[in-house]
Structures are given as C-alpha cells and as structure tokens.
Scaffold this active site. Structure first.
Site, mmCIF file in Angstrom:
data_model
loop_
_atom_site.group_PDB
_atom_site.id
_atom_site.type_symbol
_atom_site.label_atom_id
_atom_site.label_comp_id
_atom_site.label_asym_id
_atom_site.label_seq_id
_atom_site.Cartn_x
_atom_site.Cartn_y
_atom_site.Cartn_z
ATOM 1 N N THR A 210 1.076 -1.107 0.454
ATOM 2 C CA THR A 210 -0.369 0.243 -0.061
ATOM 3 C C THR A 210 0.422 1.063 -0.158
ATOM 4 O O THR A 210 2.451 0.838 0.622
ATOM 5 C CB THR A 210 -0.623 0.569 1.541
ATOM 6 O OG1 THR A 210 -1.338 -1.018 1.282
ATOM 7 C CG2 THR A 210 -1.325 1.304 1.445
ATOM 8 N N ARG A 238 -14.286 -6.527 -1.857
ATOM 9 C CA ARG A 238 -12.930 -7.056 -1.241
ATOM 10 C C ARG A 238 -12.248 -5.557 -0.636
ATOM 11 O O ARG A 238 -12.259 -4.665 -2.063
ATOM 12 C CB ARG A 238 -11.488 -7.810 -1.366
ATOM 13 C CG ARG A 238 -10.913 -8.388 -0.976
ATOM 14 C CD ARG A 238 -9.537 -7.405 -0.509
ATOM 15 N NE ARG A 238 -8.854 -7.651 0.697
ATOM 16 C CZ ARG A 238 -7.764 -7.361 1.365
ATOM 17 N NH1 ARG A 238 -6.957 -5.490 -0.175
ATOM 18 N NH2 ARG A 238 -6.876 -7.530 2.080
ATOM 19 N N ILE A 239 -12.550 -5.347 0.929
ATOM 20 C CA ILE A 239 -11.916 -4.242 1.620
ATOM 21 C C ILE A 239 -10.992 -4.793 2.226
ATOM 22 O O ILE A 239 -11.098 -5.631 3.017
ATOM 23 C CB ILE A 239 -12.585 -3.306 1.664
ATOM 24 C CG1 ILE A 239 -14.063 -2.926 1.115
ATOM 25 C CG2 ILE A 239 -12.297 -1.884 2.811
ATOM 26 C CD1 ILE A 239 -15.328 -2.012 1.303
ATOM 27 N N GLY A 240 -9.592 -3.444 2.145
ATOM 28 C CA GLY A 240 -9.000 -4.546 3.306
ATOM 29 C C GLY A 240 -8.652 -3.898 4.214
ATOM 30 O O GLY A 240 -9.623 -2.693 4.856
ATOM 31 N N ASP A 241 -7.375 -3.259 4.858
ATOM 32 C CA ASP A 241 -7.406 -2.088 6.236
ATOM 33 C C ASP A 241 -7.035 -1.316 5.764
ATOM 34 O O ASP A 241 -6.953 -0.273 6.937
ATOM 35 C CB ASP A 241 -6.365 -2.695 7.077
ATOM 36 C CG ASP A 241 -4.424 -2.849 6.517
ATOM 37 O OD1 ASP A 241 -4.247 -1.411 6.570
ATOM 38 O OD2 ASP A 241 -4.651 -3.418 5.462
ATOM 39 N N THR A 261 0.861 -1.209 6.208
ATOM 40 C CA THR A 261 1.034 -1.862 4.836
ATOM 41 C C THR A 261 1.346 -3.012 4.883
ATOM 42 O O THR A 261 2.015 -3.721 5.788
ATOM 43 C CB THR A 261 2.035 -0.919 3.922
ATOM 44 O OG1 THR A 261 1.749 -1.850 2.793
ATOM 45 C CG2 THR A 261 2.913 -0.591 4.903
ATOM 46 N N GLY A 262 0.400 -3.728 4.321
ATOM 47 C CA GLY A 262 1.224 -5.454 4.568
ATOM 48 C C GLY A 262 -0.144 -6.270 4.041
ATOM 49 O O GLY A 262 -1.213 -5.518 3.102
ATOM 50 N N HIS A 263 -0.650 -7.106 5.327
ATOM 51 C CA HIS A 263 -1.494 -8.291 5.478
ATOM 52 C C HIS A 263 -2.440 -7.412 5.361
ATOM 53 O O HIS A 263 -3.179 -7.995 7.009
ATOM 54 C CB HIS A 263 -1.377 -9.757 5.396
ATOM 55 C CG HIS A 263 -1.782 -10.782 5.204
ATOM 56 N ND1 HIS A 263 -3.318 -10.853 5.388
ATOM 57 C CD2 HIS A 263 -1.909 -11.264 3.807
ATOM 58 C CE1 HIS A 263 -3.619 -11.970 4.836
ATOM 59 N NE2 HIS A 263 -3.111 -11.496 3.752
ATOM 60 N N GLY A 264 -3.827 -7.289 4.571
ATOM 61 C CA GLY A 264 -4.671 -6.782 5.040
ATOM 62 C C GLY A 264 -5.150 -7.586 6.020
ATOM 63 O O GLY A 264 -6.107 -6.399 6.831
#
Length: 358
Positions: A210, A238-241, A261-264
């Site tokens: 991100t 899909r929605i991430g963090d 940033t990273g694995h949401g």
C-alpha cells in the site's frame, strides 16, 4: 443588599462556562503562524511492505523520495499537514511503480478497485473511500468525502457520484487504469494456484503493499493518509485495512499519526494501528518502540507481515516492517532520508524547498 443564591449560582456557572468556552475558542483559533514552533516539520512516506524485487528497488526509492519532497513542499507552502499527506500520496498514486491509483493491482475479474483514507489529528475528522474506480487519486476523493459530506466513509457508486459531481476529478474510461504489468501479475497469480503453497508464496504478484504518508507541522498537528489497490486476485468488493480507522490509518495530535501496509486481513483482525496508539498513549512508548512491538507480535501470532510509518505527539518517527522490504522516505529540513532494506537509512541533502512559503 438582598442576596439571591439561585441567581448567584447561575452567574457563577455562566462565568465558568464563559472561561471554558473562551479557552476552547482560543485553542481552536490558534493557527500555524500563531503557534510557538516546537517541532521540526516532517513528512514521512512509505511505498508498501512486501517482497520487493531487486530490480524494482531503484524505482521504489526514486518514487518515495519524490513523494516525500512533494509532501514537504506542500507543508512548507500552506502549513497544512492535510495538504502534505494528500500531496505525498498523490505522487505515489500517479506512479505506476506503486500499488495505488495508476499502478493498482487487479481483482480476480481483472478490474481496479481502490481504497483510501485520510485523517486530521487536530480535529479527528476523517474521510474514507472504498471500491473507487477510474480515478487516479482516490486519496483526494477520501478528503472530499471528509470535507463536503456529513459522512466519513462512502464506497462504490455513492463515492464515485461524489467524484463525478466534482470538477477536481477526471473520470477515466473504464479500464484505463489496467496496466499490462498488472494483467501479467494476475495471470501469474492464477497460474500459481496449481503450485504448492511454499512455491506460490515465494513469488511476487504485482507491486506489494500500500502507499501512505504521515506529517507533523511546527505546532504539533499531525495527519495520516493511506491509499491502495489491494491485493492481486482479490474478489470483487474486497476491502482491506487501508480505509479503516484504527486498522490501517489513524491520526491524533495526542498520540501519533500512523499508516500501515501489509497483509490487510491480518492488520484488520489484529487492529494493528489502534494497538500501537495504545502503547504510545498509555505505555509511554516512542513511535519506533510501539511500531516494533505491535508488528513483531502480530507476525508472531499470525505468521503474516506488515509495516508501519508513524510520527508521535513528540515528533519522534517510527519506521518498522516485518516483511522482507518496505520502501520509505522522509524529509525534515534539508535532509531527505530513505531506504528499502532493514536497517538501511540513506541520506541526501536536498537544500531548501523549491516552493517558497506563503
């Protein structure tokens, strides 16, 4: 003279209210030019945490340095930390080498769906957007949601209606943001599903992570912004963090400004940024100490990686990641620091900002 206890009590309460109200108004009225400078204005950015290929490192470094400079110049020119983080993230969204805006990865169906959020630490106002399409700067749409609507989070068609009603956004033809590199990454990802998990996880599918920015001005006001294209091959919708306050983004003058940033999915489940802010506020951790602790604990618990950039309420920086790499840069005064690998901190002296203050 005859006394009226009830009126005297009312008078006292009114006087107390006046003093409190006046103090509050004075506090809110303090502008950037009126405050006593206590902090060095700083803009810190990241370009995503993950397995960045060796060949991509020079372009990543160039991109985050450019973004930090653009954000810093906006901060010096306007005095606004919101302008700073928006400008810095705009720069990364416009760079095809990052997973946001123009360089976004693709959904399983081959589309671009973007998330973003921005937050003002002085007022705790925020704007969040999800499922943005066909615009290069979703972070600017998040700010517009914050400043022009009574809501703080709008997704999909409703968000795009706001963009179309504004003269500030160019609505691109459908599919204009789909790049050949993103298409190739999606093809590789789909082909990898027939491989073993260990072999699949050792490969890179699209630009990782991100992008985000945090900033502090001379008065201690902070802001944060995060923008992303998500993960390659994600399901539509899909929605991430990144657009979730306390998950991937937060800013509060009393604690810190943070962008993750990273694995949401893991960042959301662990409520990563909120955990970090709690350590700063209640544990007297520095931004660096708090970032290291929450990231290491998250990775140990979930076996997934992430990265954080932060500036705390004392102006101290936090830069940490448990992934293989994370591109980052910050400008403070004439110094421009940047890196990608763990422990790396390169320095360039860039001179005075190219844009004179107002």
């Amino acid at each position: 003279m005859k006394s009226f206890p009830i009126l005297e009590a009312i008078s006292i309460h009114c006087w107390i209210f006046f003093l409190l109200f006046n103090h509050s108004c004075q506090a809110r009225a303090t502008t950037h030019s009126e405050c006593i400078a206590q902090f060095e204005p700083t803009v810190l950015v990241h370009g995503g945490a993950g397995d960045i290929a060796d060949a991509g490192i020079p372009l990543k470094k160039l991109g985050v340095k450019r973004a930090a400079r653009r954000g810093y110049e906006a901060l010096i020119k306007s005095g606004s930390v919101l302008d700073a983080v928006e400008g810095a993230v705009n720069s990364l969204e416009e760079d095809v080498n990052f997973n946001a805006g123009n360089g976004s990865v693709l959904t399983w169906d081959g589309d671009v769906e973007m998330d973003a959020s921005i937050m003002n630490g002085a007022t705790l106002e925020a704007g969040c957007v999800s499922l943005a399409r066909d615009i290069i700067n979703p972070i600017s749409l998040a700010r517009r949601i914050m400043e022009t609507t009574r809501h703080r989070y709008i997704a999909g068609e409703g968000a795009m209606n706001i963009a179309m009603e504004s003269k500030n956004f160019e609505i691109l033809p459908k599919g204009a943001l789909v790049t050949e590199a993103a298409q190739k990454s999606l093809e590789n990802y789909k082909a990898s599903l027939n491989q073993t998990r260990s072999k699949r996880e050792s490969q890179i599918y699209g630009s990782p992570g991100t992008v985000g920015a945090v900033a502090i001005d001379a008065c201690g006001n902070v802001a944060a912004a995060t923008s992303t294209g998500g993960i390659t091959g994600k399901l539509s919708g899909r929605i991430g963090d990144s657009p979730i306050l306390g998950g991937g983004t937060y800013a509060d003058n009393e604690t810190a400004a943070v962008s993750a940033t990273g694995h949401g999915e893991t960042i959301m489940r662990y409520n990563l940024v909120s955990r970090m802010l709690a350590l700063v506020q209640h544990g007297n951790y520095t931004a660096q100490e708090a970032a290291e602790r929450v990231l290491n604990e998250m990775t140990q618990r979930f076996d997934e990686t992430a990265g954080i950039i932060a500036i705390d309420h004392r102006g101290r920086l936090g830069i940490h990641f448990t992934s293989k790499r994370m591109s980052w840069a910050y400008q403070r005064g004439e110094e421009l620091h940047f890196g990608v690998d763990a422990g790396e901190d390169q320095l360039e002296i860039v001179g005075e900002p190219r844009v004179a203050p107002l």
